[in-house]
Write an enzyme that holds these catalytic residues in place. Structure first.
Site, PDB file in Angstrom:
ATOM      1  N   SER A 217     -50.241 -59.088 -11.797  1.00  0.00           N
ATOM      2  CA  SER A 217     -51.527 -59.436 -11.202  1.00  0.00           C
ATOM      3  C   SER A 217     -51.343 -60.636 -10.277  1.00  0.00           C
ATOM      4  O   SER A 217     -50.742 -61.644 -10.686  1.00  0.00           O
ATOM      5  CB  SER A 217     -52.532 -59.773 -12.307  1.00  0.00           C
ATOM      6  OG  SER A 217     -53.775 -60.123 -11.738  1.00  0.00           O
ATOM      7  N   ALA A 218     -51.861 -60.534  -9.049  1.00  0.00           N
ATOM      8  CA  ALA A 218     -51.605 -61.581  -8.045  1.00  0.00           C
ATOM      9  C   ALA A 218     -52.217 -62.929  -8.406  1.00  0.00           C
ATOM     10  O   ALA A 218     -51.642 -63.981  -8.124  1.00  0.00           O
ATOM     11  CB  ALA A 218     -52.140 -61.124  -6.683  1.00  0.00           C
ATOM     12  N   HIS A 219     -53.398 -62.902  -9.064  1.00  0.00           N
ATOM     13  CA  HIS A 219     -54.100 -64.183  -9.240  1.00  0.00           C
ATOM     14  C   HIS A 219     -53.479 -65.081 -10.306  1.00  0.00           C
ATOM     15  O   HIS A 219     -53.894 -66.223 -10.481  1.00  0.00           O
ATOM     16  CB  HIS A 219     -55.601 -63.967  -9.486  1.00  0.00           C
ATOM     17  CG  HIS A 219     -55.984 -63.498 -10.858  1.00  0.00           C
ATOM     18  ND1 HIS A 219     -56.500 -64.357 -11.803  1.00  0.00           N
ATOM     19  CD2 HIS A 219     -55.965 -62.281 -11.430  1.00  0.00           C
ATOM     20  CE1 HIS A 219     -56.784 -63.667 -12.900  1.00  0.00           C
ATOM     21  NE2 HIS A 219     -56.469 -62.396 -12.699  1.00  0.00           N
TER      22      HIS A 219
ATOM     23  N   GLN B 155     -48.816 -62.249 -17.341  1.00  0.00           N
ATOM     24  CA  GLN B 155     -48.621 -63.688 -17.539  1.00  0.00           C
ATOM     25  C   GLN B 155     -47.205 -64.134 -17.154  1.00  0.00           C
ATOM     26  O   GLN B 155     -46.997 -65.272 -16.764  1.00  0.00           O
ATOM     27  CB  GLN B 155     -48.883 -64.079 -19.001  1.00  0.00           C
ATOM     28  CG  GLN B 155     -50.344 -64.031 -19.402  1.00  0.00           C
ATOM     29  CD  GLN B 155     -51.190 -65.108 -18.744  1.00  0.00           C
ATOM     30  OE1 GLN B 155     -50.692 -66.157 -18.331  1.00  0.00           O
ATOM     31  NE2 GLN B 155     -52.477 -64.860 -18.625  1.00  0.00           N
TER      32      GLN B 155
ATOM     33  N   CYS C  64     -60.869 -64.379 -21.461  1.00  0.00           N
ATOM     34  CA  CYS C  64     -61.686 -63.195 -21.746  1.00  0.00           C
ATOM     35  C   CYS C  64     -62.074 -63.132 -23.213  1.00  0.00           C
ATOM     36  O   CYS C  64     -62.651 -62.164 -23.661  1.00  0.00           O
ATOM     37  CB  CYS C  64     -60.944 -61.918 -21.388  1.00  0.00           C
ATOM     38  SG  CYS C  64     -59.721 -62.118 -20.126  1.00  0.00           S
TER      39      CYS C  64
ATOM     40  N   ASN D 130     -50.727 -64.276 -23.405  1.00  0.00           N
ATOM     41  CA  ASN D 130     -51.643 -65.145 -22.667  1.00  0.00           C
ATOM     42  C   ASN D 130     -52.217 -66.273 -23.525  1.00  0.00           C
ATOM     43  O   ASN D 130     -52.590 -67.314 -23.007  1.00  0.00           O
ATOM     44  CB  ASN D 130     -52.787 -64.316 -22.065  1.00  0.00           C
ATOM     45  CG  ASN D 130     -53.405 -63.342 -23.053  1.00  0.00           C
ATOM     46  OD1 ASN D 130     -52.704 -62.624 -23.757  1.00  0.00           O
ATOM     47  ND2 ASN D 130     -54.715 -63.324 -23.107  1.00  0.00           N
TER      48      ASN D 130
ATOM     49  N   THR E 102     -55.514 -55.433 -15.053  1.00  0.00           N
ATOM     50  CA  THR E 102     -56.213 -54.547 -15.999  1.00  0.00           C
ATOM     51  C   THR E 102     -56.051 -53.089 -15.571  1.00  0.00           C
ATOM     52  O   THR E 102     -55.741 -52.221 -16.388  1.00  0.00           O
ATOM     53  CB  THR E 102     -57.713 -54.919 -16.057  1.00  0.00           C
ATOM     54  OG1 THR E 102     -57.829 -56.275 -16.504  1.00  0.00           O
ATOM     55  CG2 THR E 102     -58.488 -54.002 -16.981  1.00  0.00           C
TER      56      THR E 102
END
Ligand code: PLP
Length: 401
Positions: free
Chosen positions: A199-201, A179, A327, A151, A73
């Protein structure tokens, strides 16, 4: 490990134990601040530098082109707000109608300050058409931002083509690859993108760490101010542990990508085929081939309003899947804005179920899931409608504000 079946990897992924192992020293003894000049600081700096190289290699970038952030984000915010601020004008952002909230809400914020925002439409499979972009492009556009993969429906965009067109007008191109990162090959030079968010997660790394690729020469202004870390673009003491985890996760994803993508695509195709064979009312969303390997989204015609009940039944039976994005407000029965933008009517847009597979999923889990799904769907009220089409609204009626 519990015997739960986790098929919601688009929301987040479990930490790979090998990533945890790489992070462990930085949760304990190695606690230095990378900006410190003593030995503790140098150890931390070396770890951050190594991770920067690992993340850069995943996307064919150089170390100097990677800025670590606290999330995907934040990387998206920095790309868009940073580009508009650096332009010194109120600017014009062109994006797609199906971006993640990290882009759409940033655009709303920019619009409140006078930035012009254009949302490009997508077709019924979720693709942004290059000719649509061409009609909007002028040299006065500040930045074009189109996600690499969606996503909600998993569709992969023709980023190379879109970025090439954008470049012809001398305009910056950003892609939200949160993604796509680690799941499909991404090379910033082949794609010709100027800015790319990760994004790492989403790739079996830790939560709360992201990165923005910034092509050498691309001008951005910071959105966080302070001690000048990350080349002055993202002040704050680095999240060393998280960054180390991101680096390890990026390296594993890169090394295993080809084999893993083929494996996940195989499992996805198997699930899709079984569902379509067992449930005549089932239909698939998104592009049939241009899609993330482990990503499947579908609906059950005539039972769209039962999605909440279905997900609850699956959860109770031990299987975690989701309705659209983590989200979104889909649990409250809201239609998916992504499906509306793709031209689906509100009824169909309420019925999306997202199955997203990851590294530790197995064929055995897939078979167990199909059993559990079978019982859960059979327990729902029978499909009330026998419509022949999965509720496509007239795409011309869909407004792209
Ligand atoms: N962009 C896309 C396409 C996403 O799917 C997500 C997370 O779901 C984000 C951005 C936000 O990433 P983060 O959770 O790291 O803030």
């Amino acid at each position: 490990m519990s015997s739960r079946i986790y098929f919601d990897h688009s929301a987040t992924t479990p930490l790979d134990p090998r990533v945890l192992e790489a992070m462990a020293p930085f949760l304990g003894g190695a606690y230095g601040n990378p900006s410190s000049l003593h030995q503790e600081g140098r150890v931390a700096r070396a770890a951050v530098d190594r991770a920067r190289a690992q993340v850069a290699t995943l996307i064919g970038a150089t170390q100097a082109e990677i800025i670590f952030t606290a999330s995907g984000t934040e990387a998206d915010n920095l790309a868009l707000i940073g580009a508009v601020r650096a332009s010194g004008k109120s600017g014009h952002v062109v994006t797609s109608a199906i971006e993640h909230a990290a882009i759409l809400e940033t655009c709303k914020f920019l619009a409140s300050g006078g930035t012009k925002i254009t949302h490009l439409p997508v077709d019924t499979e979720g693709l942004v058409r290059p000719d649509g972009l061409l009609r909007t492009l002028q040299s006065t556009v500040t930045v074009v931002s189109v996600m690499a993969a969606n996503n909600v429906v998993g569709t992969i965009q023709p980023i190379e083509e879109l970025a090439q067109l954008t470049k012809l007008h001398g305009v910056l191109f950003h892609t939200d690859a949160v993604q796509a990162g680690g799941k499909i090959p991404l090379d910033v030079n082949r794609l010709q993108v100027d800015l790319l968010s990760l994004s790492a997660h989403k790739l079996h790394g830790p939560k709360g760490v992201g990165a923005l690729y910034i092509r050498k020469g691309a001008q951005l202004s910071p959105i966080v101010f302070g001690g000048g870390q990350e080349r002055g673009l993202r002040s704050a003491t680095e999240n060393v542990t998280g960054i180390v985890g991101f680096g390890a996760a990026a390296e594993l994803a890169r090394k295993e990508l080809t084999e893993e993508a083929a494996r996940l695509a195989g499992l996805r195709e198997y699930i899709a085929a079984e569902i379509l064979r067992n449930f005549p009312q089932a239909y698939l969303f998104g592009h049939p081939t241009e899609r993330l390997p482990g990503h499947l989204s579908l609906g059950f015609r005539g039972q769209e309003r039962e999605v909440g009940k279905l997900l609850e039944a699956l959860d109770q039976a031990g299987a975690a899947v989701s309705a659209g994005s983590a989200c979104s407000a889909n649990h409250s029965g809201e239609p998916s804005s992504v499906l509306l933008a793709m031209g689906y009517d509100a009824e169909s847009a309420r019925g999306l179920i997202r199955i997203s597979l990851g590294r530790f999923n197995t064929q055995h889990e897939v078979d167990r899931f199909l059993d559990v799904l079978s019982s859960a769907v059979s327990a729902l009220p029978a499909a009330a409608v026998s419509a022949s089409l999965p509720g496509l609204a007239n795409p011309a009626e869909v407004a792209f504000a």
